[in-house]
Design a protein around this motif. Structure first.
Motif, PDB file in Angstrom:
ATOM      1  N   PRO A   1       0.889  -1.302  -0.159  1.00 34.77           N
ATOM      2  CA  PRO A   1      -0.175  -0.173  -0.142  1.00 34.77           C
ATOM      3  C   PRO A   1       0.641   1.262  -0.075  1.00 34.77           C
ATOM      4  O   PRO A   1       1.931   1.105   0.616  1.00 34.77           O
ATOM      5  CB  PRO A   1      -0.668  -0.162   1.406  1.00 34.77           C
ATOM      6  CG  PRO A   1      -0.805  -1.630   1.574  1.00 34.77           C
ATOM      7  CD  PRO A   1       0.561  -2.012   0.998  1.00 34.77           C
ATOM      8  N   ASP A   2       0.606   2.399  -0.848  1.00 38.77           N
ATOM      9  CA  ASP A   2       1.296   3.395  -1.121  1.00 38.77           C
ATOM     10  C   ASP A   2       1.628   4.157   0.414  1.00 38.77           C
ATOM     11  O   ASP A   2       2.768   4.708   0.461  1.00 38.77           O
ATOM     12  CB  ASP A   2       0.695   4.450  -1.795  1.00 38.77           C
ATOM     13  CG  ASP A   2       0.765   3.737  -3.254  1.00 38.77           C
ATOM     14  OD1 ASP A   2       1.522   3.042  -3.580  1.00 38.77           O
ATOM     15  OD2 ASP A   2       0.099   4.341  -4.155  1.00 38.77           O
ATOM     16  N   ASP A   3       0.760   3.934   1.132  1.00 41.06           N
ATOM     17  CA  ASP A   3       0.836   4.660   2.599  1.00 41.06           C
ATOM     18  C   ASP A   3       1.800   3.990   3.526  1.00 41.06           C
ATOM     19  O   ASP A   3       2.326   4.147   4.657  1.00 41.06           O
ATOM     20  CB  ASP A   3      -0.470   5.037   3.407  1.00 41.06           C
ATOM     21  CG  ASP A   3      -1.222   3.709   3.636  1.00 41.06           C
ATOM     22  OD1 ASP A   3      -0.703   2.624   3.376  1.00 41.06           O
ATOM     23  OD2 ASP A   3      -2.241   3.938   4.149  1.00 41.06           O
ATOM     24  N   SER A   4       2.207   2.627   3.085  1.00 42.78           N
ATOM     25  CA  SER A   4       3.432   1.889   3.719  1.00 42.78           C
ATOM     26  C   SER A   4       4.719   1.677   3.385  1.00 42.78           C
ATOM     27  O   SER A   4       5.461   0.878   3.868  1.00 42.78           O
ATOM     28  CB  SER A   4       2.791   0.396   4.150  1.00 42.78           C
ATOM     29  OG  SER A   4       1.545   0.433   4.780  1.00 42.78           O
ATOM     30  N   VAL A   5       4.944   2.259   2.145  1.00 39.29           N
ATOM     31  CA  VAL A   5       5.986   2.108   1.321  1.00 39.29           C
ATOM     32  C   VAL A   5       7.307   2.523   2.017  1.00 39.29           C
ATOM     33  O   VAL A   5       8.251   1.848   2.123  1.00 39.29           O
ATOM     34  CB  VAL A   5       6.094   2.708   0.060  1.00 39.29           C
ATOM     35  CG1 VAL A   5       7.513   3.032  -0.562  1.00 39.29           C
ATOM     36  CG2 VAL A   5       5.165   2.281  -1.034  1.00 39.29           C
ATOM     37  N   ASN A   6       7.109   3.493   2.751  1.00 35.20           N
ATOM     38  CA  ASN A   6       8.101   4.042   3.734  1.00 35.20           C
ATOM     39  C   ASN A   6       8.899   3.222   4.758  1.00 35.20           C
ATOM     40  O   ASN A   6       9.749   3.473   5.472  1.00 35.20           O
ATOM     41  CB  ASN A   6       7.839   5.578   4.154  1.00 35.20           C
ATOM     42  CG  ASN A   6       7.812   6.459   3.074  1.00 35.20           C
ATOM     43  OD1 ASN A   6       8.684   6.280   1.939  1.00 35.20           O
ATOM     44  ND2 ASN A   6       7.227   7.684   2.958  1.00 35.20           N
ATOM     45  N   SER A   7       7.667   2.141   5.280  1.00 31.18           N
ATOM     46  CA  SER A   7       7.983   1.524   6.323  1.00 31.18           C
ATOM     47  C   SER A   7       8.830   0.326   6.079  1.00 31.18           C
ATOM     48  O   SER A   7       9.374  -0.588   6.998  1.00 31.18           O
ATOM     49  CB  SER A   7       6.840   1.189   7.145  1.00 31.18           C
ATOM     50  OG  SER A   7       5.941   0.247   6.226  1.00 31.18           O
ATOM     51  N   LEU A   8       8.895   0.070   4.654  1.00 33.15           N
ATOM     52  CA  LEU A   8       9.701  -1.072   4.150  1.00 33.15           C
ATOM     53  C   LEU A   8      11.398  -0.736   4.284  1.00 33.15           C
ATOM     54  O   LEU A   8      11.677   0.452   4.159  1.00 33.15           O
ATOM     55  CB  LEU A   8       9.548  -1.522   2.797  1.00 33.15           C
ATOM     56  CG  LEU A   8       8.117  -2.110   2.619  1.00 33.15           C
ATOM     57  CD1 LEU A   8       7.842  -2.433   0.973  1.00 33.15           C
ATOM     58  CD2 LEU A   8       7.962  -3.429   3.430  1.00 33.15           C
ATOM     59  N   SER A   9      11.958  -1.746   4.716  1.00 34.72           N
ATOM     60  CA  SER A   9      13.406  -1.509   4.818  1.00 34.72           C
ATOM     61  C   SER A   9      14.228  -2.498   4.114  1.00 34.72           C
ATOM     62  O   SER A   9      13.837  -3.941   4.456  1.00 34.72           O
ATOM     63  CB  SER A   9      13.793  -1.306   6.206  1.00 34.72           C
ATOM     64  OG  SER A   9      15.162  -1.345   6.522  1.00 34.72           O
ATOM     65  N   PHE A  10      14.795  -2.415   3.290  1.00 35.76           N
ATOM     66  CA  PHE A  10      15.880  -3.560   2.765  1.00 35.76           C
ATOM     67  C   PHE A  10      17.373  -3.284   2.797  1.00 35.76           C
ATOM     68  O   PHE A  10      17.942  -2.771   1.800  1.00 35.76           O
ATOM     69  CB  PHE A  10      15.388  -3.578   1.027  1.00 35.76           C
ATOM     70  CG  PHE A  10      14.010  -3.919   0.635  1.00 35.76           C
ATOM     71  CD1 PHE A  10      13.463  -5.258   1.173  1.00 35.76           C
ATOM     72  CD2 PHE A  10      13.222  -3.025   0.389  1.00 35.76           C
ATOM     73  CE1 PHE A  10      12.091  -5.521   0.660  1.00 35.76           C
ATOM     74  CE2 PHE A  10      11.638  -3.385   0.157  1.00 35.76           C
ATOM     75  CZ  PHE A  10      11.374  -4.657   0.442  1.00 35.76           C
ATOM     76  N   GLY A  11      17.761  -3.730   3.881  1.00 30.28           N
ATOM     77  CA  GLY A  11      19.184  -3.371   4.113  1.00 30.28           C
ATOM     78  C   GLY A  11      19.894  -4.627   4.118  1.00 30.28           C
ATOM     79  O   GLY A  11      21.118  -4.593   4.488  1.00 30.28           O
TER      80      GLY A  11
END
Length: 82
Positions: free
Chosen positions: A49-59
């Motif tokens: 969901p567009d409002d959750s994109v910033n909560s993803l972390s791919f480190g």
């Protein structure tokens, strides 16, 4: 609510357990796995969901890349993407 789809790819020597752990993190952040890639590449397609994109972390150092999923073209011709 709108959503965006991304393809997450992993380095070829990445253990399956590492990929499964990343999938769990994505799902916990509100993402939905649409497809898993196990043949030519290792990875998965995720809808977020567009409002959750910033909560993803791919480190993870095992991740080769993250890119927006979409139409692929070459020299003005559309290639079909599965």
């Amino acid at each position: 609510m709108s959503a965006s789809t991304y393809i997450v790819t992993f380095k070829g020597d990445t253990p399956d357990e590492v990929i499964e752990e990343e999938i769990k993190k994505v799902e916990a952040s509100g993402g939905t796995i649409n497809h898993r890639y196990n043949a030519a590449i290792k990875g998965f397609s995720v809808e977020v969901p567009d409002d959750s994109v910033n909560s993803l972390s791919f480190g993870s150092p095992h991740i080769n890349g993250v890119e927006a999923d979409g139409e692929v073209t070459t020299q003005g011709k559309t290639l079909l993407r599965a």
